[in-house]
Design an enzyme around this catalytic site. Structure first.
Site, PDB file in Angstrom:
ATOM      1  N   LYS A   1       0.824  -1.220   0.000  1.00 56.70           N
ATOM      2  CA  LYS A   1       0.000   0.000   0.000  1.00 56.70           C
ATOM      3  C   LYS A   1       0.855   1.265   0.000  1.00 56.70           C
ATOM      4  O   LYS A   1       0.464   2.266  -0.577  1.00 56.70           O
ATOM      5  CB  LYS A   1      -0.970  -0.001   1.187  1.00 56.70           C
ATOM      6  CG  LYS A   1      -2.056  -1.042   0.998  1.00 56.70           C
ATOM      7  CD  LYS A   1      -3.254  -0.807   1.894  1.00 56.70           C
ATOM      8  CE  LYS A   1      -4.359  -1.786   1.512  1.00 56.70           C
ATOM      9  NZ  LYS A   1      -5.386  -1.950   2.522  1.00 56.70           N
TER      10      LYS A   1
ATOM     11  N   LYS B   1      -5.136 -10.115  -6.780  1.00 54.41           N
ATOM     12  CA  LYS B   1      -6.306 -10.276  -5.911  1.00 54.41           C
ATOM     13  C   LYS B   1      -7.463  -9.399  -6.399  1.00 54.41           C
ATOM     14  O   LYS B   1      -7.233  -8.279  -6.849  1.00 54.41           O
ATOM     15  CB  LYS B   1      -5.855  -9.813  -4.510  1.00 54.41           C
ATOM     16  CG  LYS B   1      -6.756 -10.121  -3.391  1.00 54.41           C
ATOM     17  CD  LYS B   1      -6.137  -9.625  -2.087  1.00 54.41           C
ATOM     18  CE  LYS B   1      -6.205  -8.106  -1.970  1.00 54.41           C
ATOM     19  NZ  LYS B   1      -6.015  -7.577  -0.636  1.00 54.41           N
TER      20      LYS B   1
ATOM     21  N   LYS C   1     -11.012  -3.670  -4.237  1.00 55.88           N
ATOM     22  CA  LYS C   1     -11.821  -2.455  -4.386  1.00 55.88           C
ATOM     23  C   LYS C   1     -11.053  -1.392  -5.170  1.00 55.88           C
ATOM     24  O   LYS C   1     -11.648  -0.515  -5.776  1.00 55.88           O
ATOM     25  CB  LYS C   1     -12.124  -1.857  -2.996  1.00 55.88           C
ATOM     26  CG  LYS C   1     -12.990  -2.700  -2.107  1.00 55.88           C
ATOM     27  CD  LYS C   1     -13.052  -2.103  -0.682  1.00 55.88           C
ATOM     28  CE  LYS C   1     -13.708  -3.050   0.292  1.00 55.88           C
ATOM     29  NZ  LYS C   1     -13.550  -2.706   1.702  1.00 55.88           N
TER      30      LYS C   1
HETATM   31  P1  TYM Z   1     -11.086  -5.128   4.027  1.00 58.06           P
HETATM   32  O1  TYM Z   1     -12.262  -4.235   4.083  1.00 58.06           O
HETATM   33  O2  TYM Z   1      -9.964  -4.749   3.125  1.00 58.06           O
HETATM   34  O3  TYM Z   1     -11.547  -6.605   3.643  1.00 58.06           O
HETATM   35  C1  TYM Z   1     -12.642  -7.206   4.299  1.00 58.06           C
HETATM   36  C2  TYM Z   1     -12.512  -8.720   4.259  1.00 58.06           C
HETATM   37  O4  TYM Z   1     -12.550  -9.188   2.903  1.00 58.06           O
HETATM   38  C3  TYM Z   1     -11.462 -10.083   2.683  1.00 58.06           C
HETATM   39  N1  TYM Z   1     -11.045  -9.990   1.269  1.00 58.06           N
HETATM   40  C4  TYM Z   1     -10.953 -11.020   0.435  1.00 58.06           C
HETATM   41  N2  TYM Z   1     -11.190 -12.356   0.611  1.00 58.06           N
HETATM   42  C5  TYM Z   1     -11.009 -13.171  -0.461  1.00 58.06           C
HETATM   43  N3  TYM Z   1     -10.608 -12.713  -1.692  1.00 58.06           N
HETATM   44  C6  TYM Z   1     -10.353 -11.398  -1.897  1.00 58.06           C
HETATM   45  N4  TYM Z   1      -9.987 -10.958  -3.111  1.00 58.06           N
HETATM   46  C7  TYM Z   1     -10.528 -10.490  -0.812  1.00 58.06           C
HETATM   47  N5  TYM Z   1     -10.373  -9.144  -0.672  1.00 58.06           N
HETATM   48  C8  TYM Z   1     -10.690  -8.861   0.610  1.00 58.06           C
HETATM   49  C9  TYM Z   1     -10.374  -9.605   3.627  1.00 58.06           C
HETATM   50  O5  TYM Z   1      -9.430 -10.629   3.899  1.00 58.06           O
HETATM   51  C10 TYM Z   1     -11.188  -9.238   4.862  1.00 58.06           C
HETATM   52  O6  TYM Z   1     -11.457 -10.389   5.639  1.00 58.06           O
HETATM   53  N6  TYM Z   1      -7.848  -5.472   7.723  1.00 58.06           N
HETATM   54  C11 TYM Z   1      -9.222  -5.911   7.434  1.00 58.06           C
HETATM   55  C12 TYM Z   1     -10.243  -5.180   8.280  1.00 58.06           C
HETATM   56  C13 TYM Z   1     -10.071  -5.341   9.744  1.00 58.06           C
HETATM   57  C14 TYM Z   1     -10.196  -6.547  10.493  1.00 58.06           C
HETATM   58  C15 TYM Z   1      -9.943  -6.200  11.841  1.00 58.06           C
HETATM   59  C16 TYM Z   1     -10.487  -7.862  10.135  1.00 58.06           C
HETATM   60  C17 TYM Z   1      -9.757  -4.366  10.642  1.00 58.06           C
HETATM   61  N7  TYM Z   1      -9.683  -4.875  11.879  1.00 58.06           N
HETATM   62  C18 TYM Z   1      -9.985  -7.160  12.849  1.00 58.06           C
HETATM   63  C19 TYM Z   1     -10.521  -8.813  11.155  1.00 58.06           C
HETATM   64  C20 TYM Z   1     -10.272  -8.466  12.479  1.00 58.06           C
HETATM   65  C21 TYM Z   1      -9.482  -5.801   5.949  1.00 58.06           C
HETATM   66  O7  TYM Z   1      -8.716  -6.252   5.183  1.00 58.06           O
HETATM   67  O8  TYM Z   1     -10.612  -5.227   5.534  1.00 58.06           O
END
Ligand code: TYM
Length: 359
Positions: free
Chosen positions: A119, A221, A224
């Site tokens: 990032k 991957k 968004k």
């Molecule tokens: P975020 O919003 O980027 O993603 C949310 C969830 O979606 C999963 N994800 C995917 N899974 C499979 N294939 C993909 N292409 C893909 N893209 C995204 C992510 O692994 C995530 O589970 N850091 C976290 C948010 C967070 C969090 C936490 C999660 C903040 N605090 C505490 C668990 C526990 C995140 O990536 O959000």
């Protein structure tokens, strides 16, 4: 040891950032698992608005994006009465625990985080301190509830390893105080039985959809932030858009193999089979039992039909719920209040463990 508790309460925590459209990767990798876990665990699902500042500091529509993710949770089937749904900024204990974890975590640990490197890109000096510290806030999100299980996509694995490292170092550094206060819980760490305040949280990752890839490039991957909208299926896409994106998805000229091993070296084929398996809730091999030997001209329309069947009702429900601001806001307020009670109980003990003077 004698006055320690025997086990942690089994609790699930996870979160999604309110940044841009939710896509099929978020749904299959995370939200669908959240829904399934409600049957066997108490669950806390968060919209991580504090984390979203690391992507865009000044949002035009942070409140609406927060409602949108909440609506996706509810439309997918999360029950906000039995479980807790809230937005992170309502519970200031997350930020308070992050500060303590900042003093526990080591620079070297955070320096190794691949998501920060990706990032921040080449201009690391110009990345925000918040982006660097993102995993410490994530550890605090989880551990402020002393959650034992965290469902996430595969890309979050390293952050969950760091969460365990932070918990373990906190438990070690403060082991005498934890024992003196009698607030420890016995747990196994490797071969040893130790007495700690924070659990070694287990990630729940896996299944055919743990890492959904871009529809345009099987090595990237689904995300968004991909500039091409054709690379992802958004949860808000209508039936025509879903069908078009699957029709245009990159593939290779070979028919589908009959065995999973035949997907080796065919990332786009593997991804589409994984998406089908995730949506149908079957294994990749079961998909191949049905479609092995068939061309993509047969498989893609079947996949599009399945995707529309599964996603269209969620999209419609999301639109309905997110238009009802009063309802969504009430869910988040109620969830925030209930989350606060648990988080404050943890922090009261953490403040004692650290030695802060408090009432
Ligand atoms: P975020 O919003 O980027 O993603 C949310 C969830 O979606 C999963 N994800 C995917 N899974 C499979 N294939 C993909 N292409 C893909 N893209 C995204 C992510 O692994 C995530 O589970 N850091 C976290 C948010 C967070 C969090 C936490 C999660 C903040 N605090 C505490 C668990 C526990 C995140 O990536 O959000």
């Amino acid at each position: 040891m004698s006055n320690s508790k025997a086990a942690f309460r089994q609790l699930v925590f996870s979160g999604v950032q309110p940044t841009g459209n939710l896509h099929l990767g978020n749904y299959l990798g995370a939200i669908r698992k959240f829904v399934a876990l409600q049957e066997s665990f108490d669950c806390i699902y968060c919209v991580v608005d504090l984390h979203s500042l690391t992507a865009t500091l000044v949002h035009d529509d942070l409140a609406d994006q927060t409602r949108q993710i909440t609506a996706a949770y509810l439309a997918s089937g999360i029950d906000p009465k039995k479980h807790i749904v809230f937005n992170q900024s309502r519970v200031p204990q997350h930020a308070e625990l992050t500060w303590i974890f900042n003093c526990v975590a080591r620079m070297g640990w955070l320096n190794r985080m691949t998501q920060f490197k990706e990032k921040a890109g080449k201009d690391r000096e110009n990345a925000s301190v918040g982006l660097f510290d993102y995993p410490s806030l994530m550890a605090a999100d989880i551990l402020v509830y002393r959650a034992t299980h965290v469902p996430v996509g595969d890309d979050q694995k390293q952050h969950l390893e760091l969460t365990r490292d932070i918990a373990q170092k906190f438990n070690n550094d403060f082991s005498d105080r934890i024992a003196a206060l009698g607030v420890g819980v016995e747990m196994k760490v490797g071969d040893e039985t130790v007495n700690g305040f924070f659990p070694m949280t287990e990630p729940i990752i896996g299944g055919p959809a743990a890492r959904i890839m871009s529809l345009r490039d099987g090595s990237k991957k689904m995300s968004k932030s991909d500039p091409s909208d054709l690379s992802r299926i958004n949860l808000t896409d209508d039936a025509d858009a879903i069908a078009k994106k699957i029709r245009k998805a990159k593939t290779d000229p070979e028919p589908l193999p009959s065995e999973e091993a035949g997907l080796e070296g065919r990332p786009e084929a593997r991804n589409l089979v994984g998406i089908y398996a995730g949506l149908a809730d079957i294994s990749k091999q079961e998909v191949l039992n049905e479609f092995g030997g068939r061309q993509f001209s047969v498989f893609k329309p079947a996949l599009a039909e399945l995707a529309v069947e599964k996603l269209a009702p969620i999209a419609a429900e999301m639109r309905r719920i997110s238009a009802d601001h009063a309802y969504v806001d009430a869910v988040l307020k109620d969830g925030g209040e209930r989350a606060c009670v648990i988080a404050e109980a943890t922090m009261k003990t953490v403040r004692d463990i650290v030695g802060f003077l408090q009432d």
